[in-house]
Write a protein that holds these residues in place. Structure first.
Motif, PDB file in Angstrom:
ATOM      1  N   LEU A  14     118.980 -19.645 -15.580  1.00 55.62           N
ATOM      2  CA  LEU A  14     118.009 -18.556 -15.516  1.00 55.62           C
ATOM      3  C   LEU A  14     116.628 -19.067 -15.123  1.00 55.62           C
ATOM      4  CD1 LEU A  14     117.881 -15.521 -15.925  1.00 55.62           C
ATOM      5  CD2 LEU A  14     117.250 -15.931 -18.291  1.00 55.62           C
ATOM      6  N   ILE A  15     116.229 -20.206 -15.636  1.00 56.88           N
ATOM      7  CA  ILE A  15     114.941 -20.796 -15.260  1.00 56.88           C
ATOM      8  C   ILE A  15     114.946 -21.182 -13.785  1.00 56.88           C
ATOM      9  CG2 ILE A  15     113.474 -22.834 -15.591  1.00 56.88           C
ATOM     10  CD1 ILE A  15     114.159 -22.576 -18.612  1.00 56.88           C
ATOM     11  N   ALA A  16     116.083 -21.704 -13.295  1.00 53.04           N
ATOM     12  CA  ALA A  16     116.187 -22.050 -11.876  1.00 53.04           C
ATOM     13  C   ALA A  16     116.082 -20.802 -11.002  1.00 53.04           C
ATOM     14  CB  ALA A  16     117.511 -22.771 -11.610  1.00 53.04           C
ATOM     15  N   VAL A  17     116.723 -19.717 -11.424  1.00 48.81           N
ATOM     16  CA  VAL A  17     116.673 -18.471 -10.647  1.00 48.81           C
ATOM     17  C   VAL A  17     115.248 -17.923 -10.609  1.00 48.81           C
ATOM     18  CG1 VAL A  17     117.382 -16.055 -10.652  1.00 48.81           C
ATOM     19  CG2 VAL A  17     119.075 -17.820 -11.001  1.00 48.81           C
ATOM     20  N   PHE A  55     123.281 -17.535  -6.721  1.00 49.06           N
ATOM     21  CA  PHE A  55     124.384 -18.475  -6.567  1.00 49.06           C
ATOM     22  C   PHE A  55     123.982 -19.846  -7.104  1.00 49.06           C
ATOM     23  CE2 PHE A  55     126.525 -21.810  -4.190  1.00 49.06           C
ATOM     24  CZ  PHE A  55     127.859 -21.478  -4.392  1.00 49.06           C
ATOM     25  N   ALA A  56     122.777 -20.287  -6.735  1.00 50.18           N
ATOM     26  CA  ALA A  56     122.288 -21.586  -7.204  1.00 50.18           C
ATOM     27  C   ALA A  56     122.104 -21.597  -8.722  1.00 50.18           C
ATOM     28  CB  ALA A  56     120.981 -21.941  -6.511  1.00 50.18           C
ATOM     29  N   GLY A  69     133.034 -21.632 -15.992  1.00 43.17           N
ATOM     30  CA  GLY A  69     131.966 -21.324 -15.044  1.00 43.17           C
ATOM     31  C   GLY A  69     131.785 -19.847 -14.805  1.00 43.17           C
ATOM     32  N   TRP A  70     132.872 -19.101 -14.813  1.00 39.42           N
ATOM     33  CA  TRP A  70     132.757 -17.653 -14.608  1.00 39.42           C
ATOM     34  C   TRP A  70     131.961 -17.025 -15.746  1.00 39.42           C
ATOM     35  CZ3 TRP A  70     134.558 -14.497 -18.383  1.00 39.42           C
ATOM     36  CH2 TRP A  70     135.434 -15.062 -19.300  1.00 39.42           C
ATOM     37  N   TYR A  71     132.131 -17.561 -16.945  1.00 40.40           N
ATOM     38  CA  TYR A  71     131.439 -17.019 -18.115  1.00 40.40           C
ATOM     39  C   TYR A  71     129.943 -17.331 -18.067  1.00 40.40           C
ATOM     40  CZ  TYR A  71     130.119 -16.386 -22.986  1.00 40.40           C
ATOM     41  OH  TYR A  71     129.480 -16.002 -24.132  1.00 40.40           O
ATOM     42  N   VAL A  72     129.604 -18.605 -17.890  1.00 40.99           N
ATOM     43  CA  VAL A  72     128.177 -18.968 -17.894  1.00 40.99           C
ATOM     44  C   VAL A  72     127.474 -18.443 -16.650  1.00 40.99           C
ATOM     45  CG1 VAL A  72     128.397 -20.953 -19.436  1.00 40.99           C
ATOM     46  CG2 VAL A  72     128.613 -21.288 -16.996  1.00 40.99           C
ATOM     47  N   GLY A  73     128.166 -18.419 -15.508  1.00 40.12           N
ATOM     48  CA  GLY A  73     127.578 -17.832 -14.305  1.00 40.12           C
ATOM     49  C   GLY A  73     127.363 -16.340 -14.473  1.00 40.12           C
ATOM     50  N   GLY A  74     128.337 -15.672 -15.086  1.00 40.87           N
ATOM     51  CA  GLY A  74     128.213 -14.233 -15.318  1.00 40.87           C
ATOM     52  C   GLY A  74     127.111 -13.889 -16.300  1.00 40.87           C
ATOM     53  N   VAL A  75     127.009 -14.645 -17.365  1.00 40.40           N
ATOM     54  CA  VAL A  75     125.951 -14.374 -18.346  1.00 40.40           C
ATOM     55  C   VAL A  75     124.581 -14.700 -17.756  1.00 40.40           C
ATOM     56  CG1 VAL A  75     125.043 -15.028 -20.612  1.00 40.40           C
ATOM     57  CG2 VAL A  75     127.478 -14.659 -20.317  1.00 40.40           C
ATOM     58  N   SER A 110     127.699 -13.096  -6.996  1.00 44.87           N
ATOM     59  CA  SER A 110     127.150 -14.344  -6.464  1.00 44.87           C
ATOM     60  C   SER A 110     126.927 -15.366  -7.574  1.00 44.87           C
ATOM     61  CB  SER A 110     125.837 -14.058  -5.741  1.00 44.87           C
ATOM     62  OG  SER A 110     125.247 -15.235  -5.285  1.00 44.87           O
ATOM     63  N   SER A 111     126.429 -14.919  -8.703  1.00 45.25           N
ATOM     64  CA  SER A 111     126.191 -15.816  -9.828  1.00 45.25           C
ATOM     65  C   SER A 111     127.502 -16.337 -10.416  1.00 45.25           C
ATOM     66  CB  SER A 111     125.373 -15.086 -10.890  1.00 45.25           C
ATOM     67  OG  SER A 111     125.090 -15.914 -11.962  1.00 45.25           O
ATOM     68  N   VAL A 112     128.503 -15.468 -10.503  1.00 43.70           N
ATOM     69  CA  VAL A 112     129.807 -15.880 -11.035  1.00 43.70           C
ATOM     70  C   VAL A 112     130.460 -16.904 -10.111  1.00 43.70           C
ATOM     71  CG1 VAL A 112     132.154 -15.076 -11.498  1.00 43.70           C
ATOM     72  CG2 VAL A 112     130.214 -13.824 -12.411  1.00 43.70           C
ATOM     73  N   ILE A 113     130.408 -16.665  -8.803  1.00 48.51           N
ATOM     74  CA  ILE A 113     130.985 -17.611  -7.847  1.00 48.51           C
ATOM     75  C   ILE A 113     130.261 -18.954  -7.927  1.00 48.51           C
ATOM     76  CG2 ILE A 113     131.294 -18.095  -5.389  1.00 48.51           C
ATOM     77  CD1 ILE A 113     131.835 -15.087  -5.027  1.00 48.51           C
ATOM     78  N   GLY A 114     128.948 -18.924  -8.068  1.00 50.56           N
ATOM     79  CA  GLY A 114     128.191 -20.163  -8.240  1.00 50.56           C
ATOM     80  C   GLY A 114     128.587 -20.906  -9.498  1.00 50.56           C
ATOM     81  N   GLY A 115     128.832 -20.171 -10.589  1.00 51.71           N
ATOM     82  CA  GLY A 115     129.258 -20.816 -11.835  1.00 51.71           C
ATOM     83  C   GLY A 115     130.622 -21.457 -11.708  1.00 51.71           C
ATOM     84  N   VAL A 116     131.548 -20.792 -11.036  1.00 53.85           N
ATOM     85  CA  VAL A 116     132.896 -21.345 -10.854  1.00 53.85           C
ATOM     86  C   VAL A 116     132.850 -22.613 -10.005  1.00 53.85           C
ATOM     87  CG1 VAL A 116     135.131 -20.890  -9.771  1.00 53.85           C
ATOM     88  CG2 VAL A 116     134.079 -19.158 -11.214  1.00 53.85           C
ATOM     89  N   ILE A 117     132.084 -22.575  -8.922  1.00 47.96           N
ATOM     90  CA  ILE A 117     131.966 -23.767  -8.073  1.00 47.96           C
ATOM     91  C   ILE A 117     131.217 -24.874  -8.814  1.00 47.96           C
ATOM     92  CG2 ILE A 117     130.963 -24.646  -5.931  1.00 47.96           C
ATOM     93  CD1 ILE A 117     131.648 -21.944  -4.680  1.00 47.96           C
TER      94      ILE A 117
END
Length: 126
Positions: A14-17, A55-56, A69-75, A110-117
């Protein structure tokens, strides 16, 4: 994993975003000020910049967590969406429309895909 351990990667994402979006909006405002570009021309860059930034942020959250990753990216995406919604609703008194739902869904995806990757690139694989 305990709930406290999930907060750290989500906050990093979140800080990065927020930091990246602040920096990119500053650069876009400089472009508007010092060039002949209009706001309508800059409007086309806003959605891709936000999608790449989310995504980043999801990628960083997934990289830091090492798992789910899907969880932390989604949250991370949901936390950003809550922040944007609160600012737009409380600060600018704008109503929620179908267009917002489509844009917010793409942000979340986009955030979920970034978390998975990010999890797959993480050295913390379990």
């Amino acid at each position: 994993m305990e709930n406290k351990l999930w907060i750290t990667p989500i906050l990093y994402g979140l800080i990065a975003v927020v930091g990246t979006l602040l920096a990119s909006s500053f650069m876009l405002s400089l472009l508007l000020h010092f060039t002949a570009l209009s706001e309508t021309a800059i409007h086309w860059f806003l959605l891709p910049i936000t999608l790449i930034t989310l995504f980043a942020g999801g990628f960083i959250a997934g990289l830091k967590s090492g798992t789910k990753g899907w969880y932390v990216g989604g949250v991370t995406g949901l936390a950003f969406l809550l922040l944007v919604w609160l600012i737009s609703f409380l600060g600018f008194d704008t109503a929620f429309r179908l267009q917002n739902l489509l844009i917010y869904s793409s942000y979340l995806l986009s955030s979920v895909i970034g978390g998975v990757i990010g999890v797959n690139m993480s050295p913390k694989k379990f």
